[in-house]
Design an enzyme around this catalytic site. Structure first.
Site, PDB file in Angstrom:
ATOM      1  N   GLY A  27      65.055 -27.781 -20.197  1.00 47.36           N
ATOM      2  CA  GLY A  27      65.238 -28.114 -18.788  1.00 47.36           C
ATOM      3  C   GLY A  27      64.260 -27.377 -17.892  1.00 47.36           C
ATOM      4  O   GLY A  27      63.080 -27.225 -18.223  1.00 47.36           O
ATOM      5  N   GLN A  29      63.704 -24.298 -17.200  1.00 50.26           N
ATOM      6  CA  GLN A  29      62.966 -23.200 -17.830  1.00 50.26           C
ATOM      7  C   GLN A  29      62.455 -23.575 -19.223  1.00 50.26           C
ATOM      8  O   GLN A  29      61.348 -23.210 -19.612  1.00 50.26           O
ATOM      9  CB  GLN A  29      63.857 -21.950 -17.946  1.00 50.26           C
ATOM     10  CG  GLN A  29      64.050 -21.205 -16.644  1.00 50.26           C
ATOM     11  CD  GLN A  29      62.795 -20.519 -16.157  1.00 50.26           C
ATOM     12  OE1 GLN A  29      61.918 -20.119 -16.924  1.00 50.26           O
ATOM     13  NE2 GLN A  29      62.676 -20.377 -14.852  1.00 50.26           N
ATOM     14  N   VAL A  86      77.447 -23.334 -19.455  1.00 52.88           N
ATOM     15  CA  VAL A  86      77.796 -23.939 -20.746  1.00 52.88           C
ATOM     16  C   VAL A  86      77.530 -22.979 -21.914  1.00 52.88           C
ATOM     17  O   VAL A  86      77.859 -23.279 -23.045  1.00 52.88           O
ATOM     18  CB  VAL A  86      77.059 -25.284 -21.002  1.00 52.88           C
ATOM     19  CG1 VAL A  86      77.195 -26.222 -19.819  1.00 52.88           C
ATOM     20  CG2 VAL A  86      75.596 -25.081 -21.352  1.00 52.88           C
ATOM     21  N   HIS A 109      68.374 -15.171 -18.366  1.00 58.55           N
ATOM     22  CA  HIS A 109      69.187 -14.535 -17.326  1.00 58.55           C
ATOM     23  C   HIS A 109      70.337 -13.854 -18.053  1.00 58.55           C
ATOM     24  O   HIS A 109      70.847 -14.403 -19.039  1.00 58.55           O
ATOM     25  CB  HIS A 109      69.673 -15.619 -16.351  1.00 58.55           C
ATOM     26  CG  HIS A 109      70.651 -15.157 -15.319  1.00 58.55           C
ATOM     27  ND1 HIS A 109      70.525 -13.974 -14.634  1.00 58.55           N
ATOM     28  CD2 HIS A 109      71.783 -15.741 -14.830  1.00 58.55           C
ATOM     29  CE1 HIS A 109      71.527 -13.862 -13.768  1.00 58.55           C
ATOM     30  NE2 HIS A 109      72.303 -14.914 -13.885  1.00 58.55           N
ATOM     31  N   GLY A 135      60.939 -22.652 -13.264  1.00 64.05           N
ATOM     32  CA  GLY A 135      60.129 -23.051 -14.410  1.00 64.05           C
ATOM     33  C   GLY A 135      58.782 -23.631 -14.023  1.00 64.05           C
ATOM     34  O   GLY A 135      57.762 -23.367 -14.663  1.00 64.05           O
ATOM     35  N   ASP A 192      70.205 -10.332  -9.495  1.00 64.80           N
ATOM     36  CA  ASP A 192      69.891 -11.759  -9.396  1.00 64.80           C
ATOM     37  C   ASP A 192      71.027 -12.501  -8.683  1.00 64.80           C
ATOM     38  O   ASP A 192      70.794 -13.275  -7.747  1.00 64.80           O
ATOM     39  CB  ASP A 192      69.679 -12.319 -10.804  1.00 64.80           C
ATOM     40  CG  ASP A 192      69.040 -13.694 -10.803  1.00 64.80           C
ATOM     41  OD1 ASP A 192      67.847 -13.769 -10.496  1.00 64.80           O
ATOM     42  OD2 ASP A 192      69.738 -14.683 -11.103  1.00 64.80           O
ATOM     43  N   GLU A 196      70.831 -14.183  -4.884  1.00 64.24           N
ATOM     44  CA  GLU A 196      71.128 -15.612  -4.684  1.00 64.24           C
ATOM     45  C   GLU A 196      72.208 -15.796  -3.613  1.00 64.24           C
ATOM     46  O   GLU A 196      72.138 -16.706  -2.804  1.00 64.24           O
ATOM     47  CB  GLU A 196      71.631 -16.247  -5.988  1.00 64.24           C
ATOM     48  CG  GLU A 196      70.548 -16.485  -7.019  1.00 64.24           C
ATOM     49  CD  GLU A 196      71.100 -16.775  -8.407  1.00 64.24           C
ATOM     50  OE1 GLU A 196      70.297 -17.018  -9.307  1.00 64.24           O
ATOM     51  OE2 GLU A 196      72.338 -16.738  -8.611  1.00 64.24           O
TER      52      GLU A 196
HETATM   53  N1  LIG Z   1      66.205 -22.548 -13.012  1.00 66.46           N
HETATM   54  C1  LIG Z   1      65.473 -21.469 -12.833  1.00 66.46           C
HETATM   55  O1  LIG Z   1      64.552 -21.467 -12.024  1.00 66.46           O
HETATM   56  C2  LIG Z   1      65.721 -20.212 -13.615  1.00 66.46           C
HETATM   57  C3  LIG Z   1      64.960 -19.083 -13.354  1.00 66.46           C
HETATM   58  C4  LIG Z   1      65.130 -17.959 -14.144  1.00 66.46           C
HETATM   59  C5  LIG Z   1      66.076 -17.969 -15.158  1.00 66.46           C
HETATM   60  N2  LIG Z   1      66.842 -19.084 -15.358  1.00 66.46           N
HETATM   61  C6  LIG Z   1      67.834 -19.072 -16.440  1.00 66.46           C
HETATM   62  O2  LIG Z   1      67.373 -19.914 -17.493  1.00 66.46           O
HETATM   63  C7  LIG Z   1      68.498 -20.504 -18.152  1.00 66.46           C
HETATM   64  C8  LIG Z   1      68.339 -21.998 -18.177  1.00 66.46           C
HETATM   65  O3  LIG Z   1      68.451 -22.494 -16.851  1.00 66.46           O
HETATM   66  P1  LIG Z   1      67.822 -23.892 -16.449  1.00 66.46           P
HETATM   67  O4  LIG Z   1      67.961 -24.032 -14.974  1.00 66.46           O
HETATM   68  O5  LIG Z   1      66.488 -24.024 -17.094  1.00 66.46           O
HETATM   69  O6  LIG Z   1      68.845 -24.874 -17.215  1.00 66.46           O
HETATM   70  P2  LIG Z   1      68.879 -26.484 -17.121  1.00 66.46           P
HETATM   71  O7  LIG Z   1      67.590 -27.038 -16.688  1.00 66.46           O
HETATM   72  O8  LIG Z   1      70.102 -26.884 -16.366  1.00 66.46           O
HETATM   73  O9  LIG Z   1      69.101 -26.815 -18.677  1.00 66.46           O
HETATM   74  C9  LIG Z   1      69.133 -28.110 -19.092  1.00 66.46           C
HETATM   75  C10 LIG Z   1      69.062 -28.128 -20.605  1.00 66.46           C
HETATM   76  O10 LIG Z   1      70.261 -27.573 -21.156  1.00 66.46           O
HETATM   77  C11 LIG Z   1      70.809 -28.507 -22.097  1.00 66.46           C
HETATM   78  N3  LIG Z   1      72.276 -28.500 -22.021  1.00 66.46           N
HETATM   79  C12 LIG Z   1      73.031 -28.764 -20.935  1.00 66.46           C
HETATM   80  N4  LIG Z   1      74.339 -28.665 -21.250  1.00 66.46           N
HETATM   81  C13 LIG Z   1      74.376 -28.360 -22.565  1.00 66.46           C
HETATM   82  C14 LIG Z   1      75.436 -28.126 -23.483  1.00 66.46           C
HETATM   83  N5  LIG Z   1      76.725 -28.200 -23.113  1.00 66.46           N
HETATM   84  N6  LIG Z   1      75.120 -27.833 -24.749  1.00 66.46           N
HETATM   85  C15 LIG Z   1      73.831 -27.782 -25.147  1.00 66.46           C
HETATM   86  N7  LIG Z   1      72.781 -28.005 -24.336  1.00 66.46           N
HETATM   87  C16 LIG Z   1      73.063 -28.278 -23.062  1.00 66.46           C
HETATM   88  C17 LIG Z   1      70.273 -29.858 -21.675  1.00 66.46           C
HETATM   89  O11 LIG Z   1      70.156 -30.613 -22.845  1.00 66.46           O
HETATM   90  P3  LIG Z   1      70.678 -32.101 -23.012  1.00 66.46           P
HETATM   91  O12 LIG Z   1      69.459 -32.944 -22.985  1.00 66.46           O
HETATM   92  O13 LIG Z   1      71.334 -32.013 -24.332  1.00 66.46           O
HETATM   93  O14 LIG Z   1      71.622 -32.413 -21.899  1.00 66.46           O
HETATM   94  C18 LIG Z   1      68.908 -29.531 -21.099  1.00 66.46           C
HETATM   95  O15 LIG Z   1      67.947 -29.540 -22.127  1.00 66.46           O
HETATM   96  C19 LIG Z   1      69.726 -20.015 -17.407  1.00 66.46           C
HETATM   97  O16 LIG Z   1      70.211 -18.880 -18.066  1.00 66.46           O
HETATM   98  C20 LIG Z   1      69.195 -19.653 -16.048  1.00 66.46           C
HETATM   99  O17 LIG Z   1      69.973 -18.690 -15.355  1.00 66.46           O
HETATM  100  C21 LIG Z   1      66.680 -20.199 -14.648  1.00 66.46           C
END
Ligand SMILES: NC(=O)c1ccc[n+]([C@@H]2O[C@H](COP(=O)([O-])OP(=O)(O)OC[C@H]3O[C@@H](n4cnc5c(N)ncnc54)[C@H](OP(=O)(O)O)[C@@H]3O)[C@@H](O)[C@H]2O)c1
Length: 328
Positions: A27, A29, A86, A109, A135, A192, A196
């Site tokens: 996703g 990240q 999740v 995180h 990301g 963090d 936020e």
């Molecule tokens: N967003 C940011 O800018 C940011 C910055 C720094 C750190 N982080 C950290 O990075 C981590 C990821 O965040 P994100 O925002 O990148 O996440 P995200 O985009 O919401 O993640 C989506 C991904 O997670 C999978 N997913 C969703 N629900 C699931 C489940 N129940 N079981 C298995 N896979 C599942 C999805 O796969 P499917 O295709 O299978 O649905 C998709 O590939 C978090 O810990 C966040 O705090 C994020």
């Protein structure tokens, strides 16, 4: 003592080059991190559940996609880039049964570990690499030959090389081009969440809405109130990012400067500071993470109510109207 800052020249990439990396979660990240790791020479594959919406995209991007059990059997370093809410369920049902001693799991995180939602077996290495950007920024800066700052931490280290792997992972993301700092899961998570809630998301959106409402209630037009209270935030945010607080003050008009120094602390007064302390206390005590788990377990009622309410807020309607009528 100031925290040390590590850069590319001080970090060895080879501990990660000797490992096979699995990205779980393709996703915000996961996808940019996968691209950066590949371009840094790391061997990686994507793990996806059967119903994944992202499988096709990962394949189209040229990655091999495995089922989660296959990925866990193949990989040495498992990067958990799933949504925080999740993590616990996914870990318990899809990940923990397949982990073996000596593997490493990494997080972007620290919340799931710090809040105790996940308790990895003591034979598993656990680390954190948190790039300080969304990301898209992680990828764009890397492609431009630069990077974003990163934080890293080690939660448990039965193999003795977890810090070296975490640092190499941060380097492969491009963070070492700018600087990588050590932290702890507790510090990264608490700061963090607090930023936020108090500044970046909750504090800023509430400040903007309240200021906008005050101008409109004072009889001024929503359009001008929108420009002054929301649109121009980006200009100031860019200056703050680049120059800090006093550097920004040197770049604004003398009228704006006098308004800043004479009125800022009247708006953000002791009462707001007390509120911030309460917000911090809720995070430190674990009350916030408990309420977050309840919120997501019940289908996000508070989030849905707030999004629906603010969709019709005058500032949102003004935003949509101006974006339709002006050539931004
Ligand atoms: N967003 C940011 O800018 C940011 C910055 C720094 C750190 N982080 C950290 O990075 C981590 C990821 O965040 P994100 O925002 O990148 O996440 P995200 O985009 O919401 O993640 C989506 C991904 O997670 C999978 N997913 C969703 N629900 C699931 C489940 N129940 N079981 C298995 N896979 C599942 C999805 O796969 P499917 O295709 O299978 O649905 C998709 O590939 C978090 O810990 C966040 O705090 C994020």
């Amino acid at each position: 003592m100031p925290k040390p800052i590590l850069r590319d020249t001080e970090i060895d990439l080879s501990p990660l080059l000797r490992q096979k990396v699995v990205i779980l979660g393709y996703g915000n990240q996961g996808r940019p991190q996968a691209f950066n790791l590949r371009d840094s020479g790391v061997t990686l594959k994507i793990g996806a559940r059967p119903e994944s919406h992202k499988r096709e995209q990962a394949l189209a991007d040229g990655f091999e996609v495995l089922s989660i059990p296959e990925a866990l059997a193949w990989g040495d370093v498992i990067m958990m880039l799933l949504p925080d809410e999740v993590m616990a369920d996914a870990y318990e049902k899809m990940i923990a049964p397949y982990l073996r001693a000596g593997q490493s799991i990494g997080f972007g995180h620290g919340l799931a570990i710090h809040a105790g939602w996940i308790h990895p077996n003591p034979e598993i290495n656990v680390f954190l690499v948190a790039p300080k950007a969304q990301g898209r920024g992680v990828r764009n800066k890397y492609v431009a030959g630069s990077g974003v700052p990163g934080l890293y931490a080690v939660h448990q280290d039965p193999s003795g090389n977890t810090e070296a792997i975490a640092l190499a992972y941060a380097k492969a993301l491009g963070c070492g081009r700018i600087g990588i700092m050590p932290t702890t899961f507790a510090e990264e998570t608490t700061c963090d969440l607090f930023s936020e809630q108090a500044v970046l998301c909750g504090g800023l959106t509430s400040l903007i809405k309240t200021a906008f409402e005050t101008l409109v209630e004072g009889g001024f037009s929503p359009e001008v109130a929108y420009f002054e209270c929301l649109y121009e935030v980006k200009l100031i945010a860019d200056l703050l990012h680049e120059r800090g607080i006093n550097g920004t003050r040197k770049a604004i008009s003398s009228t704006a400067l006098f308004g800043d120094v004479s009125q800022g602390d009247q708006v953000i007064d002791g009462h707001v500071r007390e509120n911030m302390r309460r917000v911090l206390d809720n995070i430190v005590s674990g009350r916030f993470s408990e309420s977050m788990r309840r919120e997501f377990a019940h289908g996000k009622p508070e989030i849905r109510r707030a999004l629906m309410r603010d969709e019709q807020h005058l500032i949102e309607r003004t935003h949509r109207d101006l974006h339709a009528r002006l050539k931004f």
